[in-house]
Design a protein around this motif. Structure first.
Motif, PDB file in Angstrom:
ATOM      1  N   LEU A   1       1.290  -1.155  -0.473  1.00  0.00           N
ATOM      2  CA  LEU A   1      -0.100   0.014  -0.467  1.00  0.00           C
ATOM      3  C   LEU A   1       0.728   1.199  -0.190  1.00  0.00           C
ATOM      4  N   GLN A   2       2.382   1.161   0.091  1.00  0.00           N
ATOM      5  CA  GLN A   2       3.235   2.398   0.273  1.00  0.00           C
ATOM      6  C   GLN A   2       3.171   2.429  -1.609  1.00  0.00           C
ATOM      7  N   GLN A   3       3.651   3.781  -1.546  1.00  0.00           N
ATOM      8  CA  GLN A   3       3.767   4.351  -2.962  1.00  0.00           C
ATOM      9  C   GLN A   3       5.350   4.978  -2.694  1.00  0.00           C
ATOM     10  N   LYS A   4       6.798   4.488  -4.128  1.00  0.00           N
ATOM     11  CA  LYS A   4       7.794   4.094  -3.002  1.00  0.00           C
ATOM     12  C   LYS A   4       8.348   5.208  -4.363  1.00  0.00           C
ATOM     13  N   ALA A   5       9.369   5.984  -3.638  1.00  0.00           N
ATOM     14  CA  ALA A   5      10.079   6.647  -4.998  1.00  0.00           C
ATOM     15  C   ALA A   5      11.748   6.544  -4.009  1.00  0.00           C
ATOM     16  N   GLU A   6      12.653   6.423  -5.576  1.00  0.00           N
ATOM     17  CA  GLU A   6      14.009   6.131  -5.217  1.00  0.00           C
ATOM     18  C   GLU A   6      14.750   7.100  -6.275  1.00  0.00           C
ATOM     19  N   GLY A   7      15.760   7.575  -5.622  1.00  0.00           N
ATOM     20  CA  GLY A   7      16.674   8.409  -6.514  1.00  0.00           C
ATOM     21  C   GLY A   7      17.943   8.945  -5.689  1.00  0.00           C
ATOM     22  N   THR A   8      19.224   8.388  -7.076  1.00  0.00           N
ATOM     23  CA  THR A   8      20.866   8.061  -6.828  1.00  0.00           C
ATOM     24  C   THR A   8      21.292   9.087  -7.528  1.00  0.00           C
ATOM     25  N   LEU A   9      21.966  10.001  -7.128  1.00  0.00           N
ATOM     26  CA  LEU A   9      22.386  11.080  -7.328  1.00  0.00           C
ATOM     27  C   LEU A   9      23.448  11.126  -8.155  1.00  0.00           C
ATOM     28  N   HIS A  10      24.480  11.434  -9.099  1.00  0.00           N
ATOM     29  CA  HIS A  10      26.008  11.335  -8.950  1.00  0.00           C
ATOM     30  C   HIS A  10      26.218  13.074  -9.159  1.00  0.00           C
ATOM     31  N   THR A  11      27.098  12.862  -8.487  1.00  0.00           N
ATOM     32  CA  THR A  11      27.609  14.407  -8.731  1.00  0.00           C
ATOM     33  C   THR A  11      29.056  14.412  -9.489  1.00  0.00           C
ATOM     34  N   SER A  12      29.765  15.255 -10.351  1.00  0.00           N
ATOM     35  CA  SER A  12      31.782  15.750 -10.423  1.00  0.00           C
ATOM     36  C   SER A  12      32.194  14.795  -9.511  1.00  0.00           C
ATOM     37  N   SER A  13      31.737  15.642  -8.740  1.00  0.00           N
ATOM     38  CA  SER A  13      33.306  15.359  -8.243  1.00  0.00           C
ATOM     39  C   SER A  13      33.758  13.688  -7.584  1.00  0.00           C
ATOM     40  N   GLY A  14      32.106  12.922  -8.047  1.00  0.00           N
ATOM     41  CA  GLY A  14      32.491  11.646  -7.402  1.00  0.00           C
ATOM     42  C   GLY A  14      31.375  11.255  -6.716  1.00  0.00           C
ATOM     43  N   ALA A  15      30.804  11.937  -5.806  1.00  0.00           N
ATOM     44  CA  ALA A  15      29.557  11.146  -4.840  1.00  0.00           C
ATOM     45  C   ALA A  15      28.805  10.511  -5.240  1.00  0.00           C
ATOM     46  N   LEU A  16      28.298   9.714  -4.622  1.00  0.00           N
ATOM     47  CA  LEU A  16      27.046   9.210  -5.234  1.00  0.00           C
ATOM     48  C   LEU A  16      26.371   9.664  -4.276  1.00  0.00           C
ATOM     49  N   LEU A  17      24.767  11.034  -4.142  1.00  0.00           N
ATOM     50  CA  LEU A  17      23.340  10.527  -2.946  1.00  0.00           C
ATOM     51  C   LEU A  17      22.630   9.670  -3.413  1.00  0.00           C
ATOM     52  N   HIS A  18      21.453   8.807  -2.614  1.00  0.00           N
ATOM     53  CA  HIS A  18      20.411   7.666  -2.463  1.00  0.00           C
ATOM     54  C   HIS A  18      20.384   8.334  -1.775  1.00  0.00           C
ATOM     55  N   ALA A  19      18.745   8.745  -1.679  1.00  0.00           N
ATOM     56  CA  ALA A  19      17.240   8.929  -0.736  1.00  0.00           C
ATOM     57  C   ALA A  19      16.160   8.463  -1.437  1.00  0.00           C
ATOM     58  N   GLU A  20      15.168   7.322  -0.502  1.00  0.00           N
ATOM     59  CA  GLU A  20      14.139   7.295  -0.899  1.00  0.00           C
ATOM     60  C   GLU A  20      13.200   7.947  -0.059  1.00  0.00           C
ATOM     61  N   ALA A  21      11.781   7.174  -0.073  1.00  0.00           N
ATOM     62  CA  ALA A  21      11.014   8.145   0.488  1.00  0.00           C
ATOM     63  C   ALA A  21       9.470   7.123   0.707  1.00  0.00           C
ATOM     64  N   PHE A  22       8.997   6.955   1.735  1.00  0.00           N
ATOM     65  CA  PHE A  22       7.806   5.706   1.272  1.00  0.00           C
ATOM     66  C   PHE A  22       6.433   6.520   1.977  1.00  0.00           C
TER      67      PHE A  22
END
Length: 109
Positions: free
Chosen positions: A46-67
């Motif tokens: 019953l939960q709608q899930k959104a997850e995103g993965t962001l890559h930056t030019s400095s090489g960092a990998l940022l990840h977030a998700e929400a239910f």
């Protein structure tokens, strides 16, 4: 910046795509050197899930998700988390560069 939007057990409508691209503008205003963003929208019971993965030019990998029960709310919360992580990452990078400048000034003063 490369942008990929996909869905698992969810059909991506034009309204969803427009909502995500509107939120994407906020990220690009914070940092114009972002490499790519992958957003996956899915349905878990019953939960709608959104997850995103962001890559930056400095090489960092940022990840977030929400239910959340509403997909649009979960998209908004996921982007808020990414914005917070991106701001924190930028501050860390800026502080590092300032520390290097201060160190060089002491050495070569």
């Amino acid at each position: 910046m490369q942008f990929q939007l996909s869905g698992q057990h969810v059909d991506i409508t034009e309204a969803m795509r427009a909502h995500v691209t509107d939120r994407l503008d906020r990220l690009t205003r914070l940092d114009d050197r972002l490499t790519s963003l992958a957003v996956v929208l899915s349905l878990d019971k019953l939960q709608q899930k959104a997850e995103g993965t962001l890559h930056t030019s400095s090489g960092a990998l940022l990840h977030a998700e929400a239910f959340e029960p509403d997909m649009y709310v979960s998209i908004d919360i996921m982007f808020e988390k990414l914005v917070t992580q991106l701001r924190k990452h930028r501050e860390k990078v800026c502080d590092k560069h300032k520390a290097e400048v201060r160190r060089d000034e002491r050495l070569y003063g």
